[in-house]
Structure formats: C-alpha cells, structure tokens
Design an enzyme around this catalytic site. Sequence first.
Site, PDB file in Angstrom:
ATOM      1  N   HIS A  61       0.654  -1.090  -0.008  1.00  0.00           N
ATOM      2  CA  HIS A  61       0.144   0.110  -0.015  1.00  0.00           C
ATOM      3  C   HIS A  61       0.858   1.191   0.127  1.00  0.00           C
ATOM      4  CE1 HIS A  61      -3.638   2.212   1.127  1.00  0.00           C
ATOM      5  NE2 HIS A  61      -2.573   3.171   1.695  1.00  0.00           N
ATOM      6  N   GLU A  62       1.812   1.256   0.993  1.00  0.00           N
ATOM      7  CA  GLU A  62       2.793   2.601   1.115  1.00  0.00           C
ATOM      8  C   GLU A  62       3.526   2.609  -0.075  1.00  0.00           C
ATOM      9  OE1 GLU A  62       2.292   5.054   3.030  1.00  0.00           O
ATOM     10  OE2 GLU A  62       0.762   3.689   4.205  1.00  0.00           O
ATOM     11  N   HIS A  65       1.923   4.202  -3.142  1.00  0.00           N
ATOM     12  CA  HIS A  65       1.929   5.758  -3.057  1.00  0.00           C
ATOM     13  C   HIS A  65       3.202   6.301  -3.296  1.00  0.00           C
ATOM     14  CE1 HIS A  65      -1.807   5.959  -1.085  1.00  0.00           C
ATOM     15  NE2 HIS A  65      -1.685   5.495   0.019  1.00  0.00           N
TER      16      HIS A  65
END
Length: 254
Positions: A61-62, A65
């Site tokens: 997820h990170e 980003h």
Amino acid sequence: MKIVKNYYDRFKVLNPQYSEIKLGIIAAIIIYFIARIFFVVEISRDMIISLLVFVISMTLHEVAHGYVAYKFGDDTAKREGRITLNPLKHIDLTGIILPVLILLSGFKFLVGWAKPVPVNFYNLRPHRLGLFCVAVAGIVVNFILAGISLVFLKLGSKYLDMDNIFMTVMIYVYVINLLLGLFNLIPITPLDGGRIVYSFSGNKIREFYNKIERYGILIIFVIVYLSGSRLTQGFLVIVDFFLKLVGIDISLIF
C-alpha cells in the site's frame, strides 16, 4: 510519561538502526507475556498468517503511494528509501503493536497502519491529477490483491478444503486487503479518502481539511467507536457479497 520518553530517547541513541521496530518487538513480547499471565493466549497458525499478510499488504500500500508520487514528479519517497518492498522501512511502532493486541484479544479483523510514505504534494505535476492518483494508489493495490485472492479462492475451492494453508492465506489476503481498502476510503485526512476529496476540492474545503488533519486520527477513532457494530456488519455484507460471486459461503470462513 517523562520516564517513558527518556527511555525512548536513550533507546534510539543506542539503537539508531530500526529503533522503532526493535522497540515494537520488545513491546509486543512484553504484551504477550502479560497476556499469558492474565489470559490463556496461544499463538496459532492463523494469527501468524494474518499478521504477515497485514504487514505485506500495508507495505505494498505504501510503496504504491511512493511509486506513483515519483512518476508524477516527487522523488521524496525515493530519496528516503521508501520505495522498497522491505517491510522494515514501513513499519510504524504504534501501528504494528495495535494489530498484535487485536490478535491477542482474539478479534478476527486487524486494524493498524504503516509509516506514511513522505510525499511533497507541491511537486506533483499535473497537480490535481497527481494528488488524486497518489491518494488512490494504495487503495487500488489493496483492492487488486483482494480480487486476485478471490480468483485463487475460486480455483482452490474445487480441489482444496477451506482449512488448507493455501486457502487460509488467500482468505486473509482477501479480508485484510478489502478491509484496508474500505477503511482508507473514509473521507478524513490523513486517510486516502480524505486526500481524494482534497484533490477535487476548492480552497474552502482544502482549508477545512488542513485544519482538521492534525486531529484526523482522533476523529477516525471516534467514528469507528460510535459506529463500530454497524461498520462491522456493513463490512461483513461486502465480504459476503464478493465471496458469493465466486461461490463460497461466508459461514465456512467465520
């Protein structure tokens, strides 16, 4: 509190590399043994699988980003070494202790967070599109992982029992990533949902979000606390809906 802060400062000096992660491991061990004193706590296969899936899912997820921000012109995450699949770079002390506590309590759904990837939003070009794409990237990755796990669950259900280790892993990949994606859609900064709204908003709404962001986590916890049972029921309805699409009964899982 001052004693705790002094200890933390000394610990960071003595352990400059991954100090938060080391302290988190120590805290988790202490919590575990305290729990063993007051409760009967057994570390099960499912607990280990769910925690590993959670850490990997939060890492992806990170990374999403940071990678999307880099593609839109901001190299902050890349310079700080955060566009990496090494989970040690993304683990947040509080965010990883919380799911450990949840697991020890016997609850089935994990809630926690990773260390946010640093993004200088002013560097994104085009600006509004960059804001939106960076905000939605992590959620998209979580939903993709949930979708892939459903495909494997459908294929595996023809040949394997639901308690097979492969099926267990896929169930946790599905549930945890669906939960992470939906949770992050809450339109309160610093969650991704708030960033998505921010990317489309005018100055007045952006000023409002800028003011409340420092209290965002507190607001989110209040919302979850006040509507916890309804949120859980709603989440289970969504989980059940997609499981039915692949022909799996939710009662076989929960």
